[in-house]
Structures are given as structure tokens and as C-alpha cells.
Design a protein around this motif. Structure first.
Motif, short mmCIF file in Angstrom:
data_model
loop_
_atom_site.label_atom_id
_atom_site.label_comp_id
_atom_site.label_asym_id
_atom_site.label_seq_id
_atom_site.Cartn_x
_atom_site.Cartn_y
_atom_site.Cartn_z
N LEU A 132 7.91 -12.05 7.00
CA LEU A 132 7.44 -11.76 5.63
C LEU A 132 8.08 -12.74 4.65
O LEU A 132 7.41 -13.29 3.77
CB LEU A 132 7.82 -10.33 5.22
N TRP A 133 9.38 -12.94 4.80
CA TRP A 133 10.10 -13.85 3.91
C TRP A 133 9.52 -15.26 4.03
O TRP A 133 9.34 -15.94 3.02
CB TRP A 133 11.59 -13.84 4.24
N HIS A 134 9.23 -15.69 5.24
CA HIS A 134 8.71 -17.03 5.45
C HIS A 134 7.38 -17.23 4.73
O HIS A 134 7.19 -18.23 4.02
CB HIS A 134 8.55 -17.30 6.95
N LEU A 135 6.46 -16.28 4.88
CA LEU A 135 5.16 -16.41 4.19
C LEU A 135 5.31 -16.33 2.67
O LEU A 135 4.66 -17.07 1.94
CB LEU A 135 4.19 -15.33 4.68
N PHE A 136 6.20 -15.45 2.20
CA PHE A 136 6.45 -15.35 0.77
C PHE A 136 7.03 -16.66 0.24
O PHE A 136 6.58 -17.19 -0.78
CB PHE A 136 7.39 -14.18 0.47
N ASP A 137 8.01 -17.20 0.95
CA ASP A 137 8.66 -18.45 0.53
C ASP A 137 7.67 -19.61 0.50
O ASP A 137 7.71 -20.44 -0.41
CB ASP A 137 9.83 -18.74 1.49
N VAL A 189 5.70 -19.22 -2.66
CA VAL A 189 6.52 -19.56 -3.83
C VAL A 189 6.62 -21.07 -3.98
O VAL A 189 6.52 -21.61 -5.08
CB VAL A 189 7.91 -18.90 -3.73
N LYS A 190 6.79 -21.77 -2.86
CA LYS A 190 6.88 -23.24 -2.91
C LYS A 190 5.59 -23.85 -3.44
O LYS A 190 5.63 -24.83 -4.20
CB LYS A 190 7.22 -23.79 -1.53
N VAL A 191 4.45 -23.28 -3.08
CA VAL A 191 3.17 -23.77 -3.61
C VAL A 191 3.12 -23.52 -5.12
O VAL A 191 2.72 -24.40 -5.88
CB VAL A 191 1.97 -23.10 -2.89
N SER A 192 3.54 -22.33 -5.55
CA SER A 192 3.55 -22.02 -6.99
C SER A 192 4.45 -22.98 -7.74
O SER A 192 4.11 -23.44 -8.83
CB SER A 192 4.03 -20.58 -7.23
N LEU A 193 5.61 -23.28 -7.17
CA LEU A 193 6.53 -24.23 -7.81
C LEU A 193 5.92 -25.63 -7.88
O LEU A 193 6.02 -26.31 -8.90
CB LEU A 193 7.86 -24.26 -7.07
N SER A 194 5.26 -26.05 -6.81
CA SER A 194 4.68 -27.40 -6.79
C SER A 194 3.51 -27.51 -7.78
O SER A 194 3.28 -28.57 -8.35
CB SER A 194 4.24 -27.78 -5.39
N ARG A 253 0.87 -1.18 0.00
CA ARG A 253 0.00 0.00 0.00
C ARG A 253 0.90 1.22 0.00
O ARG A 253 1.70 1.42 0.90
CB ARG A 253 -0.91 0.01 1.21
N GLY A 254 0.75 2.04 -1.03
CA GLY A 254 1.48 3.29 -1.14
C GLY A 254 0.53 4.45 -0.98
O GLY A 254 -0.66 4.27 -0.70
N PRO A 255 1.03 5.68 -1.17
CA PRO A 255 0.15 6.84 -1.02
C PRO A 255 -0.96 6.91 -2.06
O PRO A 255 -2.02 7.47 -1.80
CB PRO A 255 1.09 8.04 -1.13
N LEU A 256 -0.74 6.30 -3.22
CA LEU A 256 -1.73 6.40 -4.29
C LEU A 256 -2.29 5.07 -4.78
O LEU A 256 -3.18 5.04 -5.61
CB LEU A 256 -1.12 7.14 -5.50
N HIS A 257 -1.75 3.96 -4.28
CA HIS A 257 -2.20 2.67 -4.81
C HIS A 257 -2.14 1.57 -3.76
O HIS A 257 -1.46 1.68 -2.74
CB HIS A 257 -1.34 2.26 -6.01
N HIS A 258 -2.89 0.52 -4.05
CA HIS A 258 -2.91 -0.68 -3.23
C HIS A 258 -2.81 -1.85 -4.19
O HIS A 258 -3.62 -1.96 -5.12
CB HIS A 258 -4.21 -0.74 -2.42
N ARG A 259 -1.80 -2.69 -4.02
CA ARG A 259 -1.61 -3.81 -4.94
C ARG A 259 -1.46 -5.09 -4.14
O ARG A 259 -0.99 -5.09 -3.01
CB ARG A 259 -0.36 -3.59 -5.79
N ARG A 260 -1.83 -6.20 -4.79
CA ARG A 260 -1.66 -7.51 -4.16
C ARG A 260 -1.43 -8.56 -5.23
O ARG A 260 -1.91 -8.42 -6.36
CB ARG A 260 -2.85 -7.87 -3.29
N VAL A 261 -0.67 -9.58 -4.86
CA VAL A 261 -0.48 -10.74 -5.71
C VAL A 261 -0.69 -11.99 -4.86
O VAL A 261 -0.46 -11.98 -3.66
CB VAL A 261 0.92 -10.81 -6.39
N ARG A 262 -1.10 -13.03 -5.54
CA ARG A 262 -1.22 -14.33 -4.89
C ARG A 262 0.13 -15.03 -5.03
O ARG A 262 0.54 -15.38 -6.13
CB ARG A 262 -2.31 -15.17 -5.57
N THR A 263 0.82 -15.21 -3.92
CA THR A 263 2.14 -15.85 -3.97
C THR A 263 2.02 -17.34 -4.22
O THR A 263 2.99 -17.96 -4.67
CB THR A 263 2.93 -15.61 -2.67
#
Length: 171
Positions: A123-128, A131-136, A74-84
Motif C-alpha cells: 500500500l505504501w509503495h503505491l501511495f508513494d 505522491v511522487k507523480v503529484s510532486l513532479s 470503504r467503511g460501513p456507511l461510505h466509500h471514498r477515493r482520492v487520486r494520489t
């Protein structure tokens, strides 16, 4: 034992305070120079204030949050999200500010500073995990080099932290 529901960048608040401090200091310095020169008019006060607010908008850090399978900014002008857990690509962009660019199956795109992961293990743990789900699932087609580079950055940061805590820091 379930993991955390939502984690966020713990450096965001100090970074936001620093951005605000720089903007206020900059505007204040310009106003002080005008006052010392004897040319303080309401138009110039308005101009320097607007310039300070613009600087604040430029320096304001994005707030990074993660939940299982999701990364949000979330920045001053936008809110973005991705499904890791549904990533299709991860790219590392160098330049004035390094950025990790993530894209998911839904077409969402998010940019994040890789150092945020290095400074926030949760944060890294949840992101990782995502990513492992995406790889699988086989959805992550490109980005192996960027992910290896990110892992090396985090490993270096971890080693520095261990040395610092152990009083073995030589730098």
C-alpha cells in the motif's frame, strides 16, 4: 515488470473480527447481567442488541485499498477515493485517532490511519508512487511535513520488523 493492480490492507479482516467479537461480547455481557438479575424482557434484549450493533458500527475498520494512482477506503456507511497522482494537500491530524487527510484536484477527500501504510508495504509503495507523480506535476502544494512524518513512521516500523526477524528485538 508491472506492479500490483490492486492491493489492500492485510490487517483489515483480523480488525473486523476483533470489532465483531467486542460488540458480541459486550451485548452478551449485558444480557447475562440482566439474566442474572432476573430482569430479561424483550425490550431490554432489543436495547442491548441495538447497543451492540452501534458499537460494531463505531469499531468497524475502514477497508483501505490502493491501485496505481488511486487510494480508496470503504467503511460501513461510505466509500471514498482520492487520486494520489493528483494530490493537492496532505495533512496529519493528531487526536484520539491519528489521521492522514488527503485531498485531490477533483475535490475528493479521504482520511486514513497512517499506521495502515506502515503495516502494509505494498500500500505504501503505491501511495508513494502516486505522491511522487503529484510532486513532479506540481499539484501537491502542502503536506511536506506530513509526508516526512509518515516516512519516519514507516522507517521506524521497518527497523522494528528487521530487528524482530533478526532476533535482535530488545523491546
Amino acid at each position: 515488470m508491472p506492479g500490483p493492480k490492486l492491493v489492500q490492507d492485510h490487517n483489515w479482516a483480523p480488525d473486523a473480527r476483533a470489532a465483531a467479537g467486542v460488540a458480541v461480547l459486550f451485548s452478551g455481557l449485558l444480557l447475562a447481567v440482566d439474566a442474572a438479575a432476573g430482569c430479561t424482557h424483550w425490550q431490554r434484549v432489543l436495547l442491548w442488541t441495538a447497543l451492540g450493533l452501534t458499537l460494531l458500527a463505531v469499531l468497524w475498520p475502514n477497508r483501505v485499498r490502493a491501485a496505481p494512482g488511486m487510494l480508496m477506503t470503504r467503511g460501513p456507511l461510505h466509500h471514498r477515493r482520492v487520486r494520489t497522482d493528483r494530490l493537492v494537500s496532505v495533512a496529519w491530524h493528531d487526536g484520539v485517532a491519528q489521521r492522514l487527510v488527503l485531498r485531490d484536484l477533483d475535490g475528493n477527500r479521504l482520511e486514513v490511519d497512517p499506521r495502515v501504510f506502515a503495516a502494509n508495504p505494498a500500500l505504501w509503495h503505491l501511495f508513494d508512487q502516486g505522491v511522487k507523480v503529484s510532486l513532479s506535476l506540481g499539484t501537491l502544494g502542502e503536506g511536506a511535513d506530513a509526508l516526512r512524518r509518515l516516512a519516519r513512521l514507516i522507517d521506524r516500523q521497518t527497523v522494528r520488523t528487521v530487528f524482530k526477524i533478526s532476533d535482535m528485538d530488545t523491546a
